[in-house]
Design a protein around this motif. Structure first.
Motif, PDB file in Angstrom:
ATOM      1  N   CYS A  28      -9.629  -2.644   0.414  1.00  0.00           N
ATOM      2  CA  CYS A  28      -8.678  -3.980   0.546  1.00  0.00           C
ATOM      3  C   CYS A  28      -9.206  -4.620   1.532  1.00  0.00           C
ATOM      4  CB  CYS A  28      -7.334  -3.516   1.350  1.00  0.00           C
ATOM      5  SG  CYS A  28      -6.517  -4.481   0.477  1.00  0.00           S
ATOM      6  N   HIS A  43      -3.763  -6.312   7.550  1.00  0.00           N
ATOM      7  CA  HIS A  43      -2.518  -5.153   7.460  1.00  0.00           C
ATOM      8  C   HIS A  43      -1.936  -4.819   8.849  1.00  0.00           C
ATOM      9  CE1 HIS A  43      -5.255  -4.531   4.645  1.00  0.00           C
ATOM     10  NE2 HIS A  43      -3.884  -3.734   3.846  1.00  0.00           N
ATOM     11  N   HIS A  62       0.952  -1.040  -0.183  1.00  0.00           N
ATOM     12  CA  HIS A  62       0.018   0.142   0.114  1.00  0.00           C
ATOM     13  C   HIS A  62       0.369   1.545  -0.010  1.00  0.00           C
ATOM     14  CE1 HIS A  62      -4.001  -1.868   1.320  1.00  0.00           C
ATOM     15  NE2 HIS A  62      -3.047  -2.932   1.260  1.00  0.00           N
ATOM     16  N   GLY A 107      -7.337  -7.547   2.620  1.00  0.00           N
ATOM     17  CA  GLY A 107      -6.365  -8.154   3.355  1.00  0.00           C
ATOM     18  C   GLY A 107      -5.935  -7.399   4.810  1.00  0.00           C
TER      19      GLY A 107
HETATM   20 ZN   LIG Z   1      -4.507  -4.316   0.997  1.00  0.00          ZN
END
Ligand SMILES: [Zn+2]
Length: 396
Positions: free
Chosen positions: A195, A199, A102, A197
Motif C-alpha cells: 500500500c 497510516h 487495513h 497510503g
Molecule cells: Zn494503506
C-alpha cells in the motif's frame, strides 16, 4: 522527468516541508508546479488527496502523472524554494480511516474469508466492498469486535520496502498490483498489505472502528464504515437524535422501535377509519350536490379536499344522478383533475385528455367513465376544470 520524492512515504506525520520548484506548468487552465520532493498525498488507492498550501497559496489538486506529482494552485508561484503546509486535521483523519480499513479488511478475511475487492474513502463515509454474498448481524459484530480488539492492542504499524522477487516471503492479504520495489504496510503480526497510503504509527490511534449500512453491489456486499473522529461524531449525532426522539415519546431510547411500530399501526388504522368516514360523508354531500345541480355537469376546484377525497365525492355524485363531474384538487405539489360520469351517459372521457392537454400540460388517463389527470402545481387547475366542463356540456 524524474519522479517526485514522496516525503509522506517516509513520514506520514510530516506536515511542513521545504522544497525547490523544478517546473512550472499549466494544468487545465490553472497554474501548477512540480517540486523535487513533497509531503502532499495525491488522490490514489481509494484515498483522497491532501489539502494545504505552498508559500500560502492554496493547493487545489494533487495529480500523479506517472510518478511526477503536480500541485495545481489557486495562483501562480515564481521559481525557487517553497514552504509547504499540510492540513493536519485532514491528514490525521485519512490516517485513521486508511489504517482502520487495513484492520477491517483483515478481520473480514480472518473470520469470514471475505476478500476486500475495493475501498473508497469519502469525505464523510468510507466504503469497503467485500466478496461475501450475505452476512448476519452476529458476524458483523464479530468482525467489528475483532477489528476493535486489534485497535486496543495498540499494535505497531510498520512500513518496509520489499523487492518483488522476495514478496513471496511476505504473507500479503492481496497480491500486489505493482512491480519493482514494493511498499509493505504491516499491522504487527496481523495484516500485511502492499500500500502507498498514509497510516498511523500504532493501531490505538485509529480509535473506534464501526461498520455502518450494508448494500448489495455486483453480487458482493459493500459496507459503510467509520473510524476514530468520524465514528465519535456519528455516535454523538445519533445519540442526540435517539435521546430527542425518546423524550418526545416519553420512553427510553431502547423502547423506541416498539413505540414507532405502535404509532405506525395506529396511523394505518386511523387512515382506514378516515377513508370510511370520508366515503360516508361523500354520500351525504353528493345528495345535496345532485339536488343543486343546474344541468348535467357539476364542476369546480375543491380547495379543502385531497385528490382522494375529491375522487370519492365525484364517484358518489355520478352514482346518485345522471351527471358528469369535473373536479380539481391540489395534493403534494400537484394539481389533480378528476373526471367522472354516470354509467348511463355515453361520452368516452378519455377523449377529454387531449382537450385538457391543449390548455394545460397534464399526464394521466383512465377508462371511459373515469379519468384522472395530474399537472405540475395547482395554479392552473381552474383553467383545466373549465376546459373539461365546457367539453362535458357539449358532449356528455
Ligand atoms: Zn494503506
Amino acid at each position: 522527468m524524474a519522479e517526485t520524492r514522496r516525503l509522506y512515504d517516509e513520514d506520514a506525520y510530516l506536515l511542513e516541508f521545504e522544497a525547490a520548484i523544478v517546473e512550472r506548468r499549466v494544468h487545465e487552465n490553472r497554474p501548477a508546479v512540480v517540486l523535487e520532493a513533497t509531503a502532499f498525498y495525491p488522490e490514489s488507492g481509494g484515498q483522497p488527496r491532501d489539502k494545504g498550501t505552498l508559500d500560502g497559496v492554496e493547493v487545489l489538486e494533487v495529480v500523479d502523472l506517472d510518478g511526477v506529482l503536480l500541485h495545481v494552485l489557486a495562483s501562480e508561484l515564481p521559481m525557487g524554494t517553497v514552504r509547504g503546509r499540510i492540513d493536519g486535521a485532514l491528514r490525521s483523519d485519512h490516517r485513521q480511516q486508511h489504517t482502520g480499513q487495513h484492520v477491517l479488511s483483515q478481520a473480514f478475511w480472518e473470520l469470514l474469508k471475505g476478500e476486500t475487492l475495493s475501498f473508497h474513502m469519502g469525505p464523510e463515509i468510507s466504503t469497503l466492498e467485500i466478496g461475501l454474498k450475505s452476512i448476519s448481524d452476529a458476524d458483523c459484530d464479530r468482525v467489528e469486535d475483532r477489528a476493535n480488539t486489534v485497535v486496543r492492542e495498540d499494535r505497531e504499524v510498520k512500513t518496509t520496502l520489499v523487492p518483488d522477487d522476495r514478496i513471496g516471503e511476505v504473507p500479503l492479504r492481496r497480491p500486489p498490483k505493482k512491480q519493482g520495489l514494493l511498499r509493505v504496510v504491516e499491522v504487527d503480526g496481523f495484516d500485511y498489505s502492499a500500500c502507498g497510503g498514509t497510516h498511523v504509527r500504532r493501531t490505538g490511534e485509529i480509535g473506534l472502528i464501526k461498520l455502518g449500512a450494508t448494500e448489495k453491489i455486483r453480487g458482493n456486499l459493500r459496507f459503510d464504515f467509520l473510524c476514530g473522529g468520524r465514528a465519535l461524531r456519528d455516535y454523538r449525532a445519533k445519540d442526540r437524535a435517539a435521546r430527542r426522539l425518546a423524550a418526545s415519546f416519553s420512553c427510553a431510547p431502547g423502547d423506541m422501535s416498539a413505540q414507532v411500530e405502535k404509532l405506525a399501526a395506529e396511523h394505518r388504522a386511523l387512515k382506514k377509519r378516515a377513508r370510511g368516514l370520508g366515503e360516508r360523508l361523500a354520500a351525504f354531500e353528493s345528495e345535496e350536490i345532485v339536488r343543486a345541480a343546474g344541468g348535467r355537469v357539476v364542476a369546480g376546484v375543491l380547495d379543502d379536499r385531497t385528490p382522494e377525497e375529491a375522487r370519492a365525492l365525484a364517484l358518489a355524485v355520478v352514482k346518485r344522478g345522471e351527471l358528469a363531474v369535473a373536479y380539481g384538487a391540489a395534493g403534494e405539489g400537484q394539481g389533480h383533475l378528476i373526471l367522472a360520469r354516470s354509467g348511463s351517459l355515453k361520452a368516452d372521457l378519455r377523449q377529454l385528455v387531449p382537450v385538457v392537454a391543449a390548455v394545460v400540460p397534464v399526464k394521466g388517463g383512465g377508462g371511459p367513465s373515469l379519468v384522472e389527470l395530474v399537472m405540475a402545481g395547482s395554479a392552473r387547475l381552474r383553467e383545466a376544470v373549465d376546459a373539461a366542463a365546457a367539453w362535458l356540456r357539449e358532449n356528455a
